[in-house]
Scaffold this motif. Structure first.
Motif: not given
Length: 232
Positions: A193-219
């Motif tokens: 139905e659409g697309e969304v931009e969002f922000y994630e915050l972390t206190y630990s250095e994140p790894g290399a950007p990877v693609k993931e499913t929306c379910d994985e993000v929500v969990n």
């Protein structure tokens, strides 16, 4: 018609700030010492966030005004988020804090990182009677908060930091505002139905950007209350 999840009106208004702000030396009686809020850091110190000041001609100042006028970190809650980081180090009486803001985009159920910025905060835990000719009379507290690698943080960084911990998004869809939780947004994305931009915050250095499913993000968002699901 494809729906794009957009920010609330208040965020749109905030984004209209001119990306070069100037500020002169504070006039007599300016309330630089005023405390706008506190944050307890990982060492247990209560760090005050003072109004402070910023003189762009002399390039000096401290507190919220410096973060705002020099680095485009506009909200007290953004400074608080960084001070609470578990990624911190002591440097004498000063503390240095690190956090990361990651801007992600999801389209048809697949999400990936578009941008990643490291944020640094610096606080002074020592008592200061006067600082840069401004009366303090207590622990100085927050000295500055900024994005590494750039003097002026993008607007989305402040949106992300100030909204840290939210797991819902305000949705503007076909001129009808509402609130969808992350699970229902994920369902809309998976259905195309659409697309969304969002922000994630972390206190630990994140790894290399990877693609993931929306379910994985929500969990992950549900498990980590330091993440935010905020639209741009």
């Amino acid at each position: 018609m494809k729906n794009i999840f957009r920010p609330a009106v208040a965020l749109i208004a905030a984004a209209t700030l001119i990306p070069t702000l100037t500020a002169a030396a504070p006039p007599p009686g300016y309330p630089s010492r005023q405390i706008m809020g506190y944050a307890t850091d990982t060492y247990g110190a209560s760090i005050p966030i003072r109004l402070g000041f910023y003189d762009s001609d002399a390039d000096r100042g401290f507190g919220k005004d410096k973060a705002y006028y020099k680095h485009n970190i506009r909200s007290v809650s953004s400074i608080q988020f960084v001070i609470r980081s578990t990624n911190a180090e002591k440097q004498g009486t000063q503390r240095v804090y690190h956090a990361w803001a990651i801007k992600k985009r999801c389209v048809r159920g697949v999400c990936w990182a578009e941008k990643q910025i490291k944020i640094r905060g610096v606080a002074e835990t020592a008592y200061k009677s006067v600082y840069y000719n401004q009366t303090v009379g207590g622990r100085l507290g927050s000295m500055t908060t900024y994005c590494e690698g750039t003097k002026w943080c993008p607007d989305w960084v402040d949106y992300a930091l100030s909204g840290g911990g939210s797991t819902t998004a305000s949705v503007d869809r076909d001129s009808t505002s509402g609130t969808d939780d992350s699970a229902s947004i994920a369902q809309k994305l998976k259905s195309g139905e659409g697309e969304v931009e969002f922000y994630e915050l972390t206190y630990s250095e994140p790894g290399a950007p990877v693609k993931e499913t929306c379910d994985e993000v929500v969990n992950r968002i549900k498990k980590d209350n330091r993440s935010s699901f905020i639209q741009d």
